[in-house]
Design a protein around this motif. Structure first.
Motif, PDB file in Angstrom:
ATOM      1  N   ALA A  40       0.873  -1.510   0.042  1.00 42.62           N
ATOM      2  CA  ALA A  40       0.028   0.046  -0.010  1.00 42.62           C
ATOM      3  C   ALA A  40       0.971   1.157   0.126  1.00 42.62           C
ATOM      4  O   ALA A  40       0.357   2.239  -0.364  1.00 42.62           O
ATOM      5  CB  ALA A  40      -0.925  -0.086   1.135  1.00 42.62           C
ATOM      6  N   VAL A  41       2.075   1.148   0.131  1.00 42.26           N
ATOM      7  CA  VAL A  41       2.928   2.256   0.485  1.00 42.26           C
ATOM      8  C   VAL A  41       3.141   2.897  -0.745  1.00 42.26           C
ATOM      9  O   VAL A  41       2.943   4.587  -0.652  1.00 42.26           O
ATOM     10  CB  VAL A  41       4.234   1.770   1.163  1.00 42.26           C
ATOM     11  CG1 VAL A  41       5.252   3.089   0.999  1.00 42.26           C
ATOM     12  CG2 VAL A  41       4.285   1.440   2.484  1.00 42.26           C
ATOM     13  N   ASP A  42       3.548   2.549  -1.930  1.00 38.48           N
ATOM     14  CA  ASP A  42       3.550   3.411  -3.052  1.00 38.48           C
ATOM     15  C   ASP A  42       2.159   3.906  -3.544  1.00 38.48           C
ATOM     16  O   ASP A  42       2.158   5.092  -4.065  1.00 38.48           O
ATOM     17  CB  ASP A  42       4.070   2.524  -4.113  1.00 38.48           C
ATOM     18  CG  ASP A  42       5.658   2.239  -4.155  1.00 38.48           C
ATOM     19  OD1 ASP A  42       6.104   3.084  -3.356  1.00 38.48           O
ATOM     20  OD2 ASP A  42       6.273   1.208  -4.659  1.00 38.48           O
ATOM     21  N   ARG A  68      -0.324   0.021  12.575  1.00 36.71           N
ATOM     22  CA  ARG A  68       0.711  -0.272  13.455  1.00 36.71           C
ATOM     23  C   ARG A  68       1.837  -0.435  12.798  1.00 36.71           C
ATOM     24  O   ARG A  68       3.165  -0.055  12.971  1.00 36.71           O
ATOM     25  CB  ARG A  68       0.333  -1.505  14.424  1.00 36.71           C
ATOM     26  CG  ARG A  68      -0.213  -1.161  15.561  1.00 36.71           C
ATOM     27  CD  ARG A  68      -0.627  -2.475  16.265  1.00 36.71           C
ATOM     28  NE  ARG A  68      -1.575  -2.322  17.546  1.00 36.71           N
ATOM     29  CZ  ARG A  68      -1.502  -1.526  18.444  1.00 36.71           C
ATOM     30  NH1 ARG A  68      -0.366  -1.354  18.914  1.00 36.71           N
ATOM     31  NH2 ARG A  68      -2.501  -1.539  19.401  1.00 36.71           N
ATOM     32  N   THR A  69       1.791  -1.261  11.836  1.00 37.12           N
ATOM     33  CA  THR A  69       2.870  -1.550  10.758  1.00 37.12           C
ATOM     34  C   THR A  69       3.006  -0.709   9.648  1.00 37.12           C
ATOM     35  O   THR A  69       4.295  -0.356   9.212  1.00 37.12           O
ATOM     36  CB  THR A  69       3.000  -2.937  10.325  1.00 37.12           C
ATOM     37  OG1 THR A  69       1.766  -3.438   9.812  1.00 37.12           O
ATOM     38  CG2 THR A  69       3.450  -4.078  11.510  1.00 37.12           C
ATOM     39  N   LEU A  70       1.946  -0.282   8.989  1.00 39.08           N
ATOM     40  CA  LEU A  70       1.950   0.748   7.655  1.00 39.08           C
ATOM     41  C   LEU A  70       2.449   1.903   8.122  1.00 39.08           C
ATOM     42  O   LEU A  70       3.195   2.482   7.033  1.00 39.08           O
ATOM     43  CB  LEU A  70       0.727   0.400   7.195  1.00 39.08           C
ATOM     44  CG  LEU A  70       0.311   1.254   5.910  1.00 39.08           C
ATOM     45  CD1 LEU A  70       1.345   0.856   4.900  1.00 39.08           C
ATOM     46  CD2 LEU A  70      -0.927   1.074   5.280  1.00 39.08           C
ATOM     47  N   GLY A 249      -2.801 -11.320  -3.572  1.00 37.09           N
ATOM     48  CA  GLY A 249      -2.224  -9.977  -3.644  1.00 37.09           C
ATOM     49  C   GLY A 249      -3.374  -8.990  -3.164  1.00 37.09           C
ATOM     50  O   GLY A 249      -4.212  -9.318  -2.172  1.00 37.09           O
ATOM     51  N   MET A 250      -3.267  -7.806  -3.243  1.00 35.10           N
ATOM     52  CA  MET A 250      -4.163  -6.900  -2.571  1.00 35.10           C
ATOM     53  C   MET A 250      -4.390  -5.774  -3.675  1.00 35.10           C
ATOM     54  O   MET A 250      -3.732  -5.377  -4.482  1.00 35.10           O
ATOM     55  CB  MET A 250      -3.042  -5.941  -1.656  1.00 35.10           C
ATOM     56  CG  MET A 250      -3.907  -4.967  -0.752  1.00 35.10           C
ATOM     57  SD  MET A 250      -3.222  -4.375   0.518  1.00 35.10           S
ATOM     58  CE  MET A 250      -1.777  -3.621  -0.279  1.00 35.10           C
TER      59      MET A 250
END
Ligand code: SAM
Length: 278
Positions: A40-42, A68-70, A249-250
């Motif tokens: 999701a970061v990009d 929490r991690t993202l 995948g997402m």
């Protein structure tokens, strides 16, 4: 396969809280171990580049979802400090406070109800919805997108499910993982063991709700159709990224305003944010 607006067990008032929370705890653990949301970061960085303010407004945040991690991963990948505001129609205040405690200067939450179809104008920034867009019937889903367009704020949706027989079969493999995952979840709760090994309600809910979620997930074609009338003012991108543990995948949809579009929607009521940064 036609989309069906079926019900999920964990959404029902009669579902015992220990079963509902046990099922979501399992999903959260699997997501953290598999670093499911790294992809999701990009897309989020692309959406943030079109926001007036470096802020993410998470809608339907539940217990905090992937943040929490993202959040640390996104912050590491971006050059400027990013604020995160967690919101929900029914805010889970204690869970959201716990997420804010991780970075109180940058993460906050709204203690009052925030409806994703009518977000107060003060909450500007990139609107996000994680693993929740499939819950909404088409008219509400469309209203969520339209509200972002009316306010000229970027929006990003992420889904881990997929409407296909293969995805449903994957849920049959995933659900028994609860038998392995439950003892690893912290803080430890006897109720999770009870609802897994004595009465296997948690694995059953993961299986049933997992299959229903796949059935409810909007396809890329449906997302394109929903946004078809919104192309004059907005750029839309539908895509899918790989994830470590899931062959599904997402999938994601991001939308952001074109340069030089129309003005923003009327001023709304002010919103009080709690728990840290604004
Ligand atoms: C699947 S859950 C939470 C998903 C969470 N983002 C995650 O990743 O774990 C969906 C959330 O949407 C919230 N919700 C339902 N209708 C809503 C609405 N109209 N506006 C905002 N949130 C809503 C529910 O209260 C629930 O917390």
């Amino acid at each position: 396969m036609r989309r069906r607006q079926l019900i999920e067990i964990h959404e029902q008032a009669w579902c015992p809280a220990a079963v509902r929370e046990g099922a979501t705890d399992c999903l959260q653990l699997i997501a953290v171990i598999g670093r499911q949301f790294r992809g999701a970061v990009d897309p989020l960085r692309r959406a943030l580049a079109h926001a007036d303010v470096p802020r993410i407004v998470d809608l339907g945040a539940g217990a905090g979802g992937p943040w929490r991690t993202l959040y640390p991963a996104l912050q590491e990948a971006t050059e400027r400090p990013i604020r995160l505001v967690l919101t929900d129609l029914y805010p889970n205040v204690s869970a959201l406070q716990a997420v804010c405690a991780q970075a109180p200067e940058s993460i906050s939450f709204v203690a009052g109800a925030v409806d994703a179809t009518n977000v107060p104008v003060e909450l500007s920034g990139v609107r996000t919805l994680f693993t929740s867009f499939h819950h909404f019937a088409p008219a509400t889903a469309q209203a969520i997108l339209q509200d972002a367009v009316d306010a000229r704020q970027p929006i990003a949706l992420f889904e881990q499910t997929h409407r296909s027989l293969a995805a449903m079969l994957f849920m049959v493999v995933l659900a028994p993982i609860a038998f392995l995952a439950v003892p690893l979840i912290r803080p430890f709760r006897w109720s999770r063991l009870f609802w897994t090994y004595l009465i296997p309600a948690i694995p059953f809910v993961l299986l049933f709700d997992g299959i229903v979620s796949c059935w409810r997930t909007y396809t890329a074609a449906e997302l394109r159709e929903m946004t078809a009338g919104m192309h004059e003012a907005y750029e839309w991108e539908v895509g899918r990224v790989r994830t470590a543990l899931s062959p599904l995948g997402m999938s994601y949809l991001i939308g952001y305003p074109n340069e030089g579009g129309e003005g923003r929607k009327k001023e709304g009521d002010s919103v009080a944010m709690s728990g840290g940064g604004r």
